[in-house]
Write a protein that holds these residues in place. Structure first.
Motif, PDB file in Angstrom:
ATOM      1  N   VAL A 114     -53.211 -60.046 -69.753  1.00 59.74           N
ATOM      2  CA  VAL A 114     -54.433 -59.238 -69.812  1.00 59.74           C
ATOM      3  C   VAL A 114     -53.993 -57.794 -70.025  1.00 59.74           C
ATOM      4  O   VAL A 114     -53.374 -57.191 -69.147  1.00 59.74           O
ATOM      5  N   THR A 133     -61.523 -53.751 -66.231  1.00 62.55           N
ATOM      6  CA  THR A 133     -61.568 -54.502 -64.978  1.00 62.55           C
ATOM      7  C   THR A 133     -62.428 -55.750 -65.123  1.00 62.55           C
ATOM      8  O   THR A 133     -62.106 -56.806 -64.564  1.00 62.55           O
ATOM      9  N   LEU A 179     -60.245 -58.335 -66.684  1.00 62.87           N
ATOM     10  CA  LEU A 179     -59.309 -58.915 -65.726  1.00 62.87           C
ATOM     11  C   LEU A 179     -60.033 -59.884 -64.792  1.00 62.87           C
ATOM     12  O   LEU A 179     -59.523 -60.961 -64.458  1.00 62.87           O
ATOM     13  N   TRP A 180     -61.233 -59.523 -64.383  1.00 65.96           N
ATOM     14  CA  TRP A 180     -62.058 -60.388 -63.539  1.00 65.96           C
ATOM     15  C   TRP A 180     -62.384 -61.692 -64.251  1.00 65.96           C
ATOM     16  O   TRP A 180     -62.230 -62.781 -63.691  1.00 65.96           O
ATOM     17  N   THR A 202     -59.239 -64.011 -64.594  1.00 68.26           N
ATOM     18  CA  THR A 202     -58.828 -64.683 -63.364  1.00 68.26           C
ATOM     19  C   THR A 202     -59.862 -65.687 -62.889  1.00 68.26           C
ATOM     20  O   THR A 202     -59.517 -66.661 -62.207  1.00 68.26           O
ATOM     21  N   THR A 218     -51.315 -64.694 -63.962  1.00 64.06           N
ATOM     22  CA  THR A 218     -51.931 -63.623 -64.739  1.00 64.06           C
ATOM     23  C   THR A 218     -50.997 -62.429 -64.776  1.00 64.06           C
ATOM     24  O   THR A 218     -50.674 -61.842 -63.740  1.00 64.06           O
ATOM     25  N   ALA A 278     -50.748 -58.667 -65.993  1.00 65.25           N
ATOM     26  CA  ALA A 278     -51.617 -57.566 -66.391  1.00 65.25           C
ATOM     27  C   ALA A 278     -50.802 -56.317 -66.660  1.00 65.25           C
ATOM     28  O   ALA A 278     -49.760 -56.101 -66.036  1.00 65.25           O
ATOM     29  N   PHE A 319     -53.399 -50.590 -67.270  1.00 63.31           N
ATOM     30  CA  PHE A 319     -54.586 -50.120 -66.554  1.00 63.31           C
ATOM     31  C   PHE A 319     -54.223 -48.839 -65.812  1.00 63.31           C
ATOM     32  O   PHE A 319     -53.681 -48.877 -64.700  1.00 63.31           O
ATOM     33  N   VAL A 354     -57.888 -53.907 -57.681  1.00 60.57           N
ATOM     34  CA  VAL A 354     -56.761 -54.445 -58.448  1.00 60.57           C
ATOM     35  C   VAL A 354     -55.467 -54.328 -57.654  1.00 60.57           C
ATOM     36  O   VAL A 354     -54.595 -55.207 -57.725  1.00 60.57           O
ATOM     37  N   TRP A 379     -55.161 -57.288 -55.563  1.00 55.15           N
ATOM     38  CA  TRP A 379     -54.693 -58.451 -56.304  1.00 55.15           C
ATOM     39  C   TRP A 379     -53.189 -58.388 -56.558  1.00 55.15           C
ATOM     40  O   TRP A 379     -52.494 -59.403 -56.505  1.00 55.15           O
ATOM     41  N   ILE A 437     -52.145 -61.377 -59.160  1.00 57.19           N
ATOM     42  CA  ILE A 437     -51.729 -61.034 -60.512  1.00 57.19           C
ATOM     43  C   ILE A 437     -50.364 -60.376 -60.447  1.00 57.19           C
ATOM     44  O   ILE A 437     -49.950 -59.839 -59.404  1.00 57.19           O
ATOM     45  N   TYR A 471     -48.211 -57.347 -62.122  1.00 56.43           N
ATOM     46  CA  TYR A 471     -48.445 -56.148 -62.914  1.00 56.43           C
ATOM     47  C   TYR A 471     -47.165 -55.746 -63.621  1.00 56.43           C
ATOM     48  O   TYR A 471     -46.113 -55.562 -62.998  1.00 56.43           O
TER      49      TYR A 471
END
Length: 232
Positions: free
Chosen positions: A42, A165, A168-169, A172, A180, A182, A185, A219, A222, A228, A230
């Motif tokens: 993402v 966002t 991303l929501w 997931t 995931t 990511a 961001f 985030v 998460w 997720i 990052y």
């Protein structure tokens, strides 16, 4: 710390929301490069330093999501964010980049319309391809539950999440069992910013409808729970 398997109360799906994602999942899955979706990427639009490792990680995902006026790596540029896109999450006010409509018939386009809760005009820009085939995301099953999870009030307060966002929501929610990855961001590390700097195009102000400090907190939760991963 193990990967999160349980959601906090405000992130639990109601029956209508779960039914919506169950209907959407087969369509989005059809754009995947593999039958089993074990990992999704993402990608936000923050300017990033070159990284061949990051670009390879994105391009090797089973499904790649990008947002609004995204960019992709060119042959004459160092690897940074990869060259694949399977799903585009965008809003009606998108400023298309040279990559936005490229090979659009080979992608899923998911349009969010949180402004329709209050004021947004439903008119489609005339320059969009007439056969874009986008799917409009329902506010009841997407924007409102996300607003509740981050402490915003989309319906009455005119506060809703940024498109990144929301992307991303959605990712997931669609693939809760997949890993995931990511990246891109900027609000994660700079929730106090008042303008966006994009990987392509001019800067723009953070809209008054956004509370990116709330998005950063969500985030970050998460990331810390390993729901997720990052990629810096």
């Amino acid at each position: 710390m193990g990967r999160a398997t349980e959601l906090i109360e405000s992130e639990q799906m109601g029956s209508d929301e779960a039914a919506f994602y169950d209907r959407l999942r087969p369509l989005v899955s059809s754009y995947s490069r593999s039958k089993a979706i074990r990992r999704v990427a993402v990608v936000g639009n923050q300017p990033l330093e070159p990284s061949a490792e990051r670009a390879a990680r994105i391009d090797s995902a089973d499904l790649v999501f990008r947002v609004n006026g995204f960019r992709m790596d060119a042959d004459d540029s160092p690897p940074t964010v990869g060259t694949r896109v399977d799903v585009v999450v965008f809003n009606r006010g998108v400023r298309p980049t040279p990559w936005f409509f490229e090979e659009y018939t080979e992608r899923a386009y998911l349009m969010i319309e949180p402004g329709r809760l209050l004021w947004e005009n439903p008119k489609i820009p005339a320059f969009w391809p007439p056969d874009l085939g986008m799917i409009s995301m329902p506010n009841r099953e997407v924007v409102l539950p996300l607003g509740e999870a981050m402490g915003a009030d989309p319906r009455e307060g005119g506060q809703w999440a940024t498109t990144g966002t929301v992307m991303l929501w959605i990712a997931t929610r669609l693939f809760p069992g997949a890993q995931t990855d990511a990246t891109g961001f900027s609000f994660v590390d700079a929730p106090e910013q008042t303008s966006w700097h994009h990987a392509f195009g001019d800067p723009s102000a953070v809209g008054a409808e956004h509370r990116i400090e709330w998005e950063s907190k969500l985030v970050r939760r998460w990331i810390d729970s390993e729901r997720i991963t990052y990629l810096a």
